[in-house]
Design a protein around this motif. Structure first.
Motif, PDB file in Angstrom:
ATOM      1  N   GLY A 259       0.847  -1.200   0.000  1.00 54.56           N
ATOM      2  CA  GLY A 259       0.000   0.000   0.000  1.00 54.56           C
ATOM      3  C   GLY A 259       0.873   1.238   0.000  1.00 54.56           C
ATOM      4  O   GLY A 259       0.539   2.243  -0.642  1.00 54.56           O
TER       5      GLY A 259
ATOM      6  N   ALA B 258      -1.759   5.148  10.210  1.00 49.31           N
ATOM      7  CA  ALA B 258      -0.490   4.413  10.119  1.00 49.31           C
ATOM      8  C   ALA B 258       0.671   5.387   9.985  1.00 49.31           C
ATOM      9  O   ALA B 258       0.726   6.144   9.002  1.00 49.31           O
ATOM     10  CB  ALA B 258      -0.534   3.480   8.916  1.00 49.31           C
TER      11      ALA B 258
ATOM     12  N   VAL C  23      -8.458   8.781   5.116  1.00 50.24           N
ATOM     13  CA  VAL C  23      -8.049   7.399   5.418  1.00 50.24           C
ATOM     14  C   VAL C  23      -9.242   6.697   6.072  1.00 50.24           C
ATOM     15  O   VAL C  23      -9.776   7.189   7.054  1.00 50.24           O
ATOM     16  CB  VAL C  23      -6.856   7.383   6.408  1.00 50.24           C
ATOM     17  CG1 VAL C  23      -6.376   5.945   6.641  1.00 50.24           C
ATOM     18  CG2 VAL C  23      -5.718   8.261   5.920  1.00 50.24           C
TER      19      VAL C  23
ATOM     20  N   ASP D 177      -7.288   6.550   1.083  1.00 46.57           N
ATOM     21  CA  ASP D 177      -6.518   5.439   1.640  1.00 46.57           C
ATOM     22  C   ASP D 177      -7.513   4.404   2.175  1.00 46.57           C
ATOM     23  O   ASP D 177      -8.094   4.570   3.243  1.00 46.57           O
ATOM     24  CB  ASP D 177      -5.605   5.945   2.765  1.00 46.57           C
ATOM     25  CG  ASP D 177      -4.866   4.810   3.465  1.00 46.57           C
ATOM     26  OD1 ASP D 177      -5.257   3.640   3.292  1.00 46.57           O
ATOM     27  OD2 ASP D 177      -3.906   5.102   4.204  1.00 46.57           O
TER      28      ASP D 177
ATOM     29  N   SER E  31      -7.050  -0.437   4.782  1.00 47.90           N
ATOM     30  CA  SER E  31      -7.628  -1.440   5.678  1.00 47.90           C
ATOM     31  C   SER E  31      -9.146  -1.549   5.543  1.00 47.90           C
ATOM     32  O   SER E  31      -9.787  -2.081   6.443  1.00 47.90           O
ATOM     33  CB  SER E  31      -7.191  -1.187   7.122  1.00 47.90           C
ATOM     34  OG  SER E  31      -7.242   0.165   7.420  1.00 47.90           O
TER      35      SER E  31
ATOM     36  N   PHE F 150      -6.182   3.714  -2.953  1.00 50.93           N
ATOM     37  CA  PHE F 150      -5.284   2.561  -2.860  1.00 50.93           C
ATOM     38  C   PHE F 150      -5.672   1.666  -1.685  1.00 50.93           C
ATOM     39  O   PHE F 150      -6.371   2.082  -0.753  1.00 50.93           O
ATOM     40  CB  PHE F 150      -3.814   2.998  -2.780  1.00 50.93           C
ATOM     41  CG  PHE F 150      -3.410   3.648  -1.482  1.00 50.93           C
ATOM     42  CD1 PHE F 150      -2.848   2.912  -0.458  1.00 50.93           C
ATOM     43  CD2 PHE F 150      -3.590   5.009  -1.286  1.00 50.93           C
ATOM     44  CE1 PHE F 150      -2.477   3.511   0.734  1.00 50.93           C
ATOM     45  CE2 PHE F 150      -3.213   5.622  -0.097  1.00 50.93           C
ATOM     46  CZ  PHE F 150      -2.659   4.874   0.919  1.00 50.93           C
TER      47      PHE F 150
HETATM   48  C1  LIG Z   1      -4.328   3.060   6.949  1.00 54.91           C
HETATM   49  C2  LIG Z   1      -3.117   2.476   6.302  1.00 54.91           C
HETATM   50  N1  LIG Z   1      -2.620   3.035   5.198  1.00 54.91           N
HETATM   51  C3  LIG Z   1      -1.551   2.511   4.561  1.00 54.91           C
HETATM   52  C4  LIG Z   1      -0.902   1.403   5.031  1.00 54.91           C
HETATM   53  C5  LIG Z   1       0.307   0.875   4.325  1.00 54.91           C
HETATM   54  O1  LIG Z   1       0.043  -0.351   3.692  1.00 54.91           O
HETATM   55  P1  LIG Z   1       1.227  -1.416   3.475  1.00 54.91           P
HETATM   56  O2  LIG Z   1       1.522  -2.041   4.793  1.00 54.91           O
HETATM   57  O3  LIG Z   1       0.687  -2.396   2.488  1.00 54.91           O
HETATM   58  O4  LIG Z   1       2.385  -0.664   2.936  1.00 54.91           O
HETATM   59  C6  LIG Z   1      -1.390   0.797   6.199  1.00 54.91           C
HETATM   60  C7  LIG Z   1      -0.709  -0.392   6.743  1.00 54.91           C
HETATM   61  O5  LIG Z   1      -0.740  -0.669   7.909  1.00 54.91           O
HETATM   62  C8  LIG Z   1      -2.529   1.333   6.830  1.00 54.91           C
HETATM   63  O6  LIG Z   1      -3.047   0.773   7.944  1.00 54.91           O
END
Ligand SMILES: Cc1ncc(COP(=O)(O)O)c(C=O)c1O
Length: 397
Positions: free
Chosen positions: A52, A82, A127, A153, A156, A175
């Protein structure tokens, strides 16, 4: 006593076979998986990458290239999310501005965004935390009003829906993550989507720069997947816990790597998508049961959402921290693992870099301090919900 992990897609033996087939026939598997995702998300333009984080990075690089004014360097996002999201923003030469959350749905408070917009703003990134879709209508309207990019985002929230739209597909760019703790996991992986086919050529330029893993590294990744197949099963999770615990994410990353999505992951993904609806429904139903348990308990707050939520983790906020510890211990004794996720907000972790870190963010601060995450994944059955209910009654009566 068996220990139930906090997250995990349960894999079948036939998933391993499908992954092995993908290892042998990567091109066909990649095409197949992309088609499955196009149908599932109802989005024509889709690309697959290793995470991600990489998906987000590519979208950032692309919008940087499209911006009309070089002064536009700021990305507005929620203060509780995150921490790894900071890395692609920094690597793309951009800056973070954070907004407080709403304790209604634990996502960014859309009313707090407009005062942060200025001539330096490039994009807003809603997000969908914990799997809960942010109500992005207001955010899309702000994007239109100020001519800003919106990147959703949905890392999850794969499987969640807002008014019939799969989460992550309302804005122009979105994504998802297929990482090991996510709603559906191919060990690791990222999906990026865009609506307008006119972006395809520009995005492909960045996608084409991403290296492919050589066969040996792909084989290593495949072996890691075999270990994950065992690790998500309570029996092996309990047996191998001391070893597994070492591989849990416990510290902040300070870098990330980008490479192409592999054939075995595509073979696995296409196979998993045969039961995506069932896996998602289990999360939705477990979420409903957990809401029933926690909604009327004094001293506990739960998120409220009008959407269909495929919870990645079920978040509760416990006012009394001593009671939070007691509940955690009681649940663990009964074999249910919980987590605090990130113990700090973005403005606390990256206070040096976040432009508005001097402001106060009381709601996200409260969430970071009082959060407890319960597992809603498909391995949680009625008997586990009963156990959670019994532990809850012991502490909160
Ligand atoms: C809200 C959120 N965005 C982005 C990501 C990043 O994804 P990835 O672990 O596949 O790089 C995460 C991963 O924990 C996430 O929880």
């Amino acid at each position: 006593m068996l220990r139930m992990p906090t997250a995990g897609t349960p894999y079948l033996f036939s998933d391993i076979l499908a992954a092995a087939t993908g290892l042998l026939f990567p091109q066909k598997s990649l095409r197949n998986f992309r088609n499955r995702l196009q149908d599932y998300l109802n989005v024509e333009n889709i690309a697959l990458v290793n995470s991600g984080t990489t998906a987000f990075y590519i979208l950032l690089k692309y919008i940087v290239n499209l911006r009309k004014n070089k002064k536009q360097t700021q990305i507005i996002l929620t203060n509780y999310t995150a921490p790894s999201l900071f890395l692609p923003i920094q690597k793309a030469g951009l800056e973070c501005i954070v907004a407080d959350i709403s304790l209604q749905d634990f996502n960014i408070d859309a009313d707090k965004i407009e005062p942060l917009i200025n001539e330096r703003t490039l994009a807003i990134m809603p997000v969908h935390m914990f799997g809960i879709p942010t109500n992005i209508d207001k955010i899309i309207a702000l994007g239109q009003k100020y001519n800003l990019f919106i990147i959703e985002d949905a890392a999850s929230s794969l499987g969640s829906k807002m008014e019939g739209y799969p989460s992550g597909t309302r804005a122009e760019f979105g994504f998802y993550s297929l990482n090991r703790g996510k709603n559906i996991s191919t060990l690791a992986g990222g999906i990026l989507t865009w609506k307008d086919p006119r972006h395809s050529k520009g995005i492909s330029l960045y996608l084409n720069q991403i290296p492919k893993l050589n066969r040996l590294l792909e084989l290593k990744l495949f072996i890691k997947f075999l270990a994950l197949v065992l690790a998500v099963r309570p029996f092996f999770y309990t047996l191998l816990y001391p070893m597994i615990a070492k591989h849990k994410y416990s510290s902040l990353h300070d870098t990330f790597h980008s490479f192409a999505f592999t054939g075995f992951q595509a073979g696995l993904g296409a196979k998993l998508w045969n039961r995506a609806a069932t896996l998602t429904q289990a999360r939705i139903e477990n979420g409903k049961q957990l809401i029933n348990l926690f909604e009327n308990i004094d001293g506990i707050q739960i998120p409220r959402s009008e959407f269909t939520v495929a919870y990645n983790q079920f978040p509760i906020l416990i006012d009394d921290l001593a009671k939070r510890s007691e509940l955690e211990i009681e649940l663990l004794k009964a074999g249910i693992e919980t987590s605090h996720l990130y113990e700090k907000t973005l403005h606390q972790i990256y206070w040096k870099f976040i432009k508005n870190s001097q402001q106060s963010f009381p709601q996200s601060q409260y969430l970071a301090d009082h959060l407890l995450l319960l597992p809603p994944h498909p391995q949680i059955r009625n008997r586990h919900i009963k156990i959670i209910s019994q532990c809850l009654n012991k502490i909160f009566t």
